[in-house]
Design a protein around this motif. Structure first.
Motif, PDB file in Angstrom:
ATOM      1  N   ARG A 175       0.803  -1.218   0.000  1.00 14.76           N
ATOM      2  CA  ARG A 175       0.000   0.000   0.000  1.00 14.76           C
ATOM      3  C   ARG A 175       0.841   1.275   0.000  1.00 14.76           C
ATOM      4  O   ARG A 175       0.313   2.382   0.097  1.00 14.76           O
ATOM      5  CB  ARG A 175      -0.937  -0.005   1.219  1.00 14.76           C
ATOM      6  N   GLY A 176       2.154   1.132  -0.048  1.00  9.35           N
ATOM      7  CA  GLY A 176       3.021   2.297  -0.060  1.00  9.35           C
ATOM      8  C   GLY A 176       3.093   3.018   1.270  1.00  9.35           C
ATOM      9  O   GLY A 176       3.410   4.210   1.323  1.00  9.35           O
ATOM     10  N   ALA A 177       2.806   2.297   2.353  1.00  6.16           N
ATOM     11  CA  ALA A 177       2.844   2.902   3.690  1.00  6.16           C
ATOM     12  C   ALA A 177       4.211   2.670   4.331  1.00  6.16           C
ATOM     13  O   ALA A 177       4.950   1.753   3.975  1.00  6.16           O
ATOM     14  CB  ALA A 177       1.748   2.314   4.576  1.00  6.16           C
ATOM     15  N   ILE A 178       4.534   3.509   5.308  1.00 10.18           N
ATOM     16  CA  ILE A 178       5.772   3.390   6.076  1.00 10.18           C
ATOM     17  C   ILE A 178       5.470   2.656   7.382  1.00 10.18           C
ATOM     18  O   ILE A 178       4.445   2.921   8.024  1.00 10.18           O
ATOM     19  CB  ILE A 178       6.360   4.787   6.378  1.00 10.18           C
ATOM     20  N   VAL A 179       6.354   1.750   7.770  1.00 12.44           N
ATOM     21  CA  VAL A 179       6.244   1.056   9.050  1.00 12.44           C
ATOM     22  C   VAL A 179       7.325   1.586   9.986  1.00 12.44           C
ATOM     23  O   VAL A 179       8.505   1.588   9.637  1.00 12.44           O
ATOM     24  CB  VAL A 179       6.405  -0.467   8.893  1.00 12.44           C
ATOM     25  N   VAL A 180       6.913   2.030  11.167  1.00  9.38           N
ATOM     26  CA  VAL A 180       7.870   2.492  12.176  1.00  9.38           C
ATOM     27  C   VAL A 180       7.651   1.658  13.435  1.00  9.38           C
ATOM     28  O   VAL A 180       6.542   1.628  13.981  1.00  9.38           O
ATOM     29  CB  VAL A 180       7.700   3.983  12.501  1.00  9.38           C
ATOM     30  N   SER A 181       8.688   0.980  13.875  1.00  9.88           N
ATOM     31  CA  SER A 181       8.598   0.106  15.037  1.00  9.88           C
ATOM     32  C   SER A 181       9.365   0.713  16.213  1.00  9.88           C
ATOM     33  O   SER A 181      10.566   0.928  16.134  1.00  9.88           O
ATOM     34  CB  SER A 181       9.172  -1.271  14.695  1.00  9.88           C
ATOM     35  N   ASP A 182       8.643   0.998  17.287  1.00  8.99           N
ATOM     36  CA  ASP A 182       9.253   1.505  18.521  1.00  8.99           C
ATOM     37  C   ASP A 182       9.723   0.294  19.317  1.00  8.99           C
ATOM     38  O   ASP A 182       8.912  -0.487  19.815  1.00  8.99           O
ATOM     39  CB  ASP A 182       8.223   2.314  19.295  1.00  8.99           C
ATOM     40  N   GLU A 183      11.050   0.151  19.449  1.00  7.95           N
ATOM     41  CA  GLU A 183      11.643  -1.034  20.065  1.00  7.95           C
ATOM     42  C   GLU A 183      12.485  -0.699  21.287  1.00  7.95           C
ATOM     43  O   GLU A 183      13.494  -1.342  21.577  1.00  7.95           O
ATOM     44  CB  GLU A 183      12.484  -1.770  19.009  1.00  7.95           C
ATOM     45  N   CYS A 184      12.042   0.298  22.045  1.00 10.18           N
ATOM     46  CA  CYS A 184      12.846   0.804  23.163  1.00 10.18           C
ATOM     47  C   CYS A 184      13.090  -0.228  24.262  1.00 10.18           C
ATOM     48  O   CYS A 184      14.026  -0.089  25.046  1.00 10.18           O
ATOM     49  CB  CYS A 184      12.171   2.035  23.757  1.00 10.18           C
ATOM     50  N   TYR A 185      12.233  -1.255  24.323  1.00  9.72           N
ATOM     51  CA  TYR A 185      12.365  -2.259  25.382  1.00  9.72           C
ATOM     52  C   TYR A 185      12.935  -3.573  24.854  1.00  9.72           C
ATOM     53  O   TYR A 185      12.797  -4.613  25.488  1.00  9.72           O
ATOM     54  CB  TYR A 185      10.997  -2.508  26.036  1.00  9.72           C
ATOM     55  N   LEU A 186      13.583  -3.529  23.692  1.00  9.40           N
ATOM     56  CA  LEU A 186      14.058  -4.745  23.037  1.00  9.40           C
ATOM     57  C   LEU A 186      14.990  -5.562  23.927  1.00  9.40           C
ATOM     58  O   LEU A 186      15.014  -6.792  23.857  1.00  9.40           O
ATOM     59  CB  LEU A 186      14.779  -4.380  21.734  1.00  9.40           C
ATOM     60  N   SER A 187      15.747  -4.898  24.778  1.00  9.91           N
ATOM     61  CA  SER A 187      16.736  -5.597  25.614  1.00  9.91           C
ATOM     62  C   SER A 187      16.124  -6.223  26.853  1.00  9.91           C
ATOM     63  O   SER A 187      16.852  -6.845  27.644  1.00  9.91           O
ATOM     64  CB  SER A 187      17.842  -4.619  26.040  1.00  9.91           C
ATOM     65  N   LEU A 188      14.806  -6.080  27.038  1.00 15.36           N
ATOM     66  CA  LEU A 188      14.185  -6.496  28.296  1.00 15.36           C
ATOM     67  C   LEU A 188      13.101  -7.540  28.068  1.00 15.36           C
ATOM     68  O   LEU A 188      11.940  -7.360  28.418  1.00 15.36           O
ATOM     69  CB  LEU A 188      13.610  -5.268  29.026  1.00 15.36           C
ATOM     70  N   GLY A 189      13.487  -8.656  27.472  1.00 13.42           N
ATOM     71  CA  GLY A 189      12.564  -9.766  27.309  1.00 13.42           C
ATOM     72  C   GLY A 189      12.594 -10.679  28.519  1.00 13.42           C
ATOM     73  O   GLY A 189      13.669 -10.993  29.036  1.00 13.42           O
ATOM     74  N   TRP A 190      11.421 -11.116  28.988  1.00 14.04           N
ATOM     75  CA  TRP A 190      11.329 -12.003  30.155  1.00 14.04           C
ATOM     76  C   TRP A 190      10.798 -13.377  29.753  1.00 14.04           C
ATOM     77  O   TRP A 190      11.488 -14.373  29.846  1.00 14.04           O
ATOM     78  CB  TRP A 190      10.427 -11.389  31.233  1.00 14.04           C
ATOM     79  N   GLU A 191       9.569 -13.416  29.291  1.00 15.43           N
ATOM     80  CA  GLU A 191       8.939 -14.692  28.921  1.00 15.43           C
ATOM     81  C   GLU A 191       8.911 -14.880  27.410  1.00 15.43           C
ATOM     82  O   GLU A 191       8.351 -15.867  26.920  1.00 15.43           O
ATOM     83  CB  GLU A 191       7.518 -14.733  29.489  1.00 15.43           C
ATOM     84  N   ALA A 192       9.452 -13.941  26.681  1.00 16.95           N
ATOM     85  CA  ALA A 192       9.543 -14.035  25.223  1.00 16.95           C
ATOM     86  C   ALA A 192      10.779 -13.273  24.785  1.00 16.95           C
ATOM     87  O   ALA A 192      11.238 -12.355  25.469  1.00 16.95           O
ATOM     88  CB  ALA A 192       8.296 -13.445  24.570  1.00 16.95           C
TER      89      ALA A 192
END
Length: 326
Positions: free
Chosen positions: A145-162
């Motif tokens: 669809r020509g859209a932009i995807v922006v992913s906020d990943e500020c907590y990427l380093s803090l996985g607990w159960e996944a």
């Protein structure tokens, strides 16, 4: 409210001090050392292949708020944000005059044209982790669809159960129309430094740089030096992660025993809890026990029966809260 309380790593403080004699204007694009440090971290921790662009930002909140405008979003455009999410996503869209749509299901949007899609994984406030397959589906949907995807990943380093995945890891080296937003506030306790960055589509990164250097959105030189030190060291991140893990392990069973149901919360700095009542009644219940929590309605109408409980208090305060809730 989720603000870090633990100390800034000594080596990061030392880098800031060593670079404090900085009379000239800093580079909006970041020093060569900073760009290399960001690129190295993204390659190592986001599963990204060469070919992405990077740009330091004045923390991640200003980027979240201004990104739609910087990318030319305006009246008549539609921006999709998560159903329950950080309020600044909506604020940033409203600043442009565009239309906000809250949805976690892109198929439910039908044929409506979309200019930009925000993802947040691990999520704030829910701690929800989106599987890599879901991230890939969103990227494919947006590109059709020509859209932009922006992913906020500020907590990427803090996985607990996944184990969280970066959107950059599902792009197979083609970052067209995809950006990932990161912050050093959580992993390195640098909320007071305002240190973040964006990585992804090099054409979009160049577009952002061209506007930001004229808008004065520049990371101070001493902070750039501190970012280099923080990104080159993971040992302090391991120490901080263990602090949060310990607080979470203490608080979660106490909350459940007190009648709360914890939903999602697989990663990040929060427990997304419900007592199966209006969130403000839950806020009152916690306040009567000397505990301050955030009402779920702060994050959207769908959060009306939840509260967000942050792990960002000292060990002593978390232990005290656990005793009172018991």
């Amino acid at each position: 409210m989720g603000t870090p309380v633990d100390p800034v790593p000594p080596e990061v403080q030392a880098a800031l001090v060593a670079a404090s004699n900085a009379p000239g204007y800093p580079l909006t694009a970041g020093t060569a050392a900073l760009r290399a440090a960001i690129a190295g971290w993204v390659a190592a921790h986001c599963g990204a292949a060469p070919g992405f662009g990077v740009l330091p930002t004045v923390g991640s909140k200003e980027l979240v708020a201004w990104l739609p405008m910087l990318l030319g979003v305006g009246p008549g455009d539609t921006v999709v944000i998560p159903t329950v999410c950080y309020p600044t996503y909506e604020v940033g869209v409203r600043l442009t005059g565009a239309t906000v749509v809250r949805s976690d299901s892109l198929t439910a949007l039908g044929p409506a044209p979309v200019r930009l899609v925000w993802l947040n994984s691990p999520g704030n406030p829910t701690g929800r982790v989106l599987p890599a397959a879901h991230l890939r589906k969103v990227v494919d949907w947006a590109r059709e669809r020509g859209a932009i995807v922006v992913s906020d990943e500020c907590y990427l380093s803090l996985g607990w159960e996944a184990t969280p995945s970066s959107v950059l890891s599902v792009c197979a080296g083609d970052y067209t129309g995809v950006l990932a937003v990161h912050s050093l506030s959580k992993r390195s306790n640098l909320a007071g430094y305002r240190a973040g960055f964006v990585a992804g589509d090099p054409a979009l990164v160049r577009e952002l740089l061209a506007v930001r250097k004229h808008a004065g959105m520049i990371v101070p030189a001493p902070v750039q030096a501190a970012m280099v030190a923080a990104l080159r060291d993971e040992s302090h991140v391991d120490v901080q992660r263990e602090r949060y893990r310990s607080r979470r392990a203490l608080l979660r069973p106490v909350l459940e025993k007190a009648g709360c149901t914890i939903e999602h919360s697989e990663a990040g700095l929060y427990l997304w809890a419900t007592r199966d009542e209006d969130c403000w009644a839950s806020v009152d219940w916690f306040a009567a026990r000397g505990v301050l929590v955030a009402p779920g309605t702060f994050y959207g109408p769908a959060g009306s029966r939840h509260v967000r409980i942050a792990l960002t208090a000292t060990d002593e305060r978390v232990e005290s809260a656990a005793r009172r809730l018991s």
